[in-house]
Design an enzyme around this catalytic site. Structure first.
Site, PDB file in Angstrom:
ATOM      1  N   HIS A  85     -22.177  13.150   3.705  1.00 22.59           N
ATOM      2  CA  HIS A  85     -22.864  12.036   3.053  1.00 22.59           C
ATOM      3  C   HIS A  85     -22.496  11.961   1.576  1.00 22.59           C
ATOM      4  CE1 HIS A  85     -26.179  12.400   6.315  1.00 22.59           C
ATOM      5  NE2 HIS A  85     -25.253  11.518   6.672  1.00 22.59           N
TER       6      HIS A  85
ATOM      7  N   ASP B 237       8.221   1.028   1.952  1.00 19.02           N
ATOM      8  CA  ASP B 237       7.206   1.838   2.625  1.00 19.02           C
ATOM      9  C   ASP B 237       6.908   3.139   1.892  1.00 19.02           C
ATOM     10  OD1 ASP B 237       9.591   3.093   3.093  1.00 19.02           O
ATOM     11  OD2 ASP B 237       9.532   2.907   5.281  1.00 19.02           O
ATOM     12  N   GLY B 238       7.424   3.285   0.674  1.00 18.31           N
ATOM     13  CA  GLY B 238       7.017   4.400  -0.173  1.00 18.31           C
ATOM     14  C   GLY B 238       7.747   5.712   0.037  1.00 18.31           C
TER      15      GLY B 238
ATOM     16  N   THR C 234      16.639   4.811   7.757  1.00 15.55           N
ATOM     17  CA  THR C 234      17.768   3.903   7.610  1.00 15.55           C
ATOM     18  C   THR C 234      18.711   4.367   6.507  1.00 15.55           C
ATOM     19  OG1 THR C 234      16.401   2.057   8.365  1.00 15.55           O
ATOM     20  CG2 THR C 234      18.426   1.509   7.199  1.00 15.55           C
ATOM     21  N   SER C 235      18.155   4.788   5.372  1.00 14.94           N
ATOM     22  CA  SER C 235      18.992   5.229   4.264  1.00 14.94           C
ATOM     23  C   SER C 235      19.853   6.412   4.675  1.00 14.94           C
ATOM     24  CB  SER C 235      18.124   5.609   3.057  1.00 14.94           C
ATOM     25  OG  SER C 235      17.468   4.493   2.537  1.00 14.94           O
TER      26      SER C 235
ATOM     27  N   THR D 268      19.748  -4.510  -1.360  1.00 12.70           N
ATOM     28  CA  THR D 268      19.824  -3.250  -0.630  1.00 12.70           C
ATOM     29  C   THR D 268      20.748  -2.300  -1.392  1.00 12.70           C
ATOM     30  OG1 THR D 268      21.767  -3.789   0.705  1.00 12.70           O
ATOM     31  CG2 THR D 268      19.616  -4.514   1.564  1.00 12.70           C
TER      32      THR D 268
END
Length: 582
Positions: free
Chosen positions: A217, A413-414, A459-460, A512
């Protein structure tokens, strides 16, 4: 700071709207809207009814545990507030079974029970309070007792399963009481939660602090640790608080710590803890218990009782009875109650087996060694300078990680900064291990390509790996034995970009990593400094470019224009090139 934004209509209506949503999903439930009671629509009145309740904001507790094999009804108060006596009394009436009722909470549940008994009803009621928090010492909690934490859910499960199997009211009560007295729980949080409808507040904890012993709480804990320790340092401190048989203030559960203790581990997400971190926490807890020679007979983990959106976790240990222990239920009966299927949405899948020994997953699997490639005989002109340049580029990427991560929280996306840092750290490790030397440049590029695929990921990582694999192939085709020339480098880099273009449709300007890479290679005819300058201009220009591919293609272009943030992947390529050719 905890998340202080919520998607709701009116805070005053949130509890009822949530309960309506629950009953929409679960056809076995009925809802008393006025009294905020969720109950089984079709009850077996020959069996003991198990009623629970408390404040809302702890979902899936309590309403989502209503269902066959667990709870018969849940009486829900407002957020972090107990339901009143009228609500509880009405809940008792809704589940007035022939075999009796078993309830849990404190004042209002107790008062409802006493009122019910005073009216001379024939159906008996048993009442139990569960307090399992070991953060509150015996002196401090001498009058009020311990707080209820995740152990209450495990008590529900045992009581509900016993009732479902036809146990009498006394049997249900006795086994639940025994379980409640053998559970210890400790919670740990990175921040407090925010209650919908209340004013925003400043952060309770610093970015480098964690709080041990906090309640569900928003009650403060009994200590703060700074800086936030690693799991393998934090978990032993938590387990000590539960298992100690020398701490007079917190020795609530009679652990022997002599190799004879057996436990059920119950790990609970307090609301804002990621599943990724939860898995790591489970592993750390089971490893720590193993080192103490405490046998884990069952392990349960998930989101069971929360504190709204609190980024935290709790660990509970249920100490199982010793052989021949007087007044204790049989271990096999307890485990059968815990393993029994519950047809309630809040109770997730659990394994009815002793958990796996995590150590067997840490042994590296045997693999056949890859065939050793013959030396190409192609090396750079100055291997020592080459290694220095590579190391400098890796250091630059590591230093830029926070800024690239910041960019990617806006434009993607960080994870871009951490992805690049992971690759850079691994390249440095390969240099240190002698796997990248400059003495065989083709082999070096193959190592970098493998690192990109394995340690960067995403992807990178795939794009970097394809590019360096293509570069290794191009060097093999264009170079002859001996020291590699600038002209061979430039042609091979162009060939590698062409190879990369067969796997991506991104072409500059596309916002990109292709933009600075292509800009660099396009300008190679004007010399290395001009090529780096052109790559820098291309990376800077991504601030103005509408994304045609990559991470930013899914982000509102007006936000990117407003923030003037460059593409994180492009910034990473620029950082590497600037450091390489400093």
């Amino acid at each position: 700071m905890s998340l202080q934004k919520h998607l709701i209509n009116d805070p005053a209506d949130l509890v009822v709207e949530s309960l309506k949503g629950l009953c929409t999903l679960n056809h076995q439930l009925s809802l008393d809207v006025e009294n905020k009671i969720v109950y089984q629509a079709n009850q077996d009145t020959s069996k003991v009814a198990v009623i629970c309740g408390g404040g809302s904001g702890h979902e899936p507790a309590h309403g989502s545990f209503v269902g066959e094999g667990l709870l018969t009804a849940a009486v829900c108060g407002n957020v972090f507030a107990s339901p009143n006596t009228k609500q509880v009394r009405h809940g008792i009436d809704l589940v007035n079974n022939d075999a009796g009722n078993y309830t849990g909470d404190v004042l209002n549940f107790g008062l409802a029970k006493e009122q019910y008994a005073a009216e001379l009803h024939k159906t008996p009621i048993k009442f139990l309070v569960v307090g399992d928090d070991v953060a509150v010492g015996k002196t401090q909690g001498g009058i009020v007792g311990r707080r209820g934490m995740a152990g209450v859910v495990l008590t529900y499960k045992v009581a509900g399963a016993a009732a479902a199997k036809g146990a009498s009211l006394d049997e249900v009560y006795n086994v639940a009481e025994w379980v409640a007295g053998r559970i210890g729980t400790i919670g740990v949080g990175l921040e407090h939660c925010h209650v919908p409808g209340t004013a925003t507040s400043e952060a309770h904890l610093g970015l480098d602090e964690v709080e041990v012993g906090l309640g569900i709480h928003n009650e403060s804990g009994n200590k703060r640790l700074k800086p936030v320790p690693k799991l393998n340092e934090l978990v032993p401190q938590l387990i000590d608080l539960i298992t100690s048989n020398t701490d007079k203030e917190r020795g609530y559960v009679p652990f022997k710590n002599d190799g004879s203790d057996e436990v059920v581990v119950f790990i609970n997400n307090l609301g804002g803890f990621s599943e990724l971190e939860l898995g790591a926490f489970v592993g750390s807890v089971t490893v720590d218990l193993s080192t103490r020679k405490i046998k884990v007979v069952r392990a349960i983990a998930g989101t069971f009782i929360t504190s709204l959106n609190m980024p935290g976790v709790s660990v509970s240990l249920l100490l199982l009875p010793k052989s021949g222990e007087s007044g204790a239920p049989k271990t096999e009966d307890l485990l059968s109650y815990i393993d029994a299927k519950a047809n309630a949405p809040g109770w997730k899948w659990t394994s009815p087996q002793i958990p796996n020994d995590i150590s067997k997953f840490t042994v590296k699997a045997e693999t056949k060694p890859s065939p050793t490639a013959a030396s190409s005989g192609v090396k750079v002109a100055d291997p020592k300078a080459f290694i220095e340049n590579i190391t400098r580029a890796c250091d630059a990427v590591v230093a830029a990680e926070p800024e690239i991560t910041r960019m990617d929280t806006i434009a993607g996306d960080g994870d871009c900064g951490l992805t690049l840092k992971g690759g850079a750290d691994s390249v440095k490790a390969a240099v240190k291990a002698g796997e990248i030397t400059g003495e065989d440049i083709i082999a070096d590029m193959v190592v970098v390509a493998k690192i990109a695929a394995k340690d960067m990921g995403g992807t990178s990582g795939a794009l970097y790996s394809i590019f360096f694999s293509g570069l290794a192939q191009a060097l093999k085709a264009n170079a002859s034995a001996g020291s590699i020339s600038d002209d061979v480098w430039k042609k091979s880099l162009g060939d590698a970009l062409d190879k990369l273009y067969t796997y991506t449709r991104a072409r500059p300007p596309s916002r990109t990593l292709i933009d600075p890479l292509a800009g660099f290679i396009k300008e190679l005819g004007q010399g290395w400094p001009a090529a780096v300058q052109n790559a820098t201009k291309a990376a800077e220009y991504t601030k103005e470019v509408d994304a045609k591919a990559g991470r930013s293609a899914y982000v509102d272009s007006s936000l990117l224009q407003q923030e003037k943030v460059p593409d994180p992947g492009a910034w990473g390529v620029m950082t590497i090139l600037q450091a390489l050719f400093k």
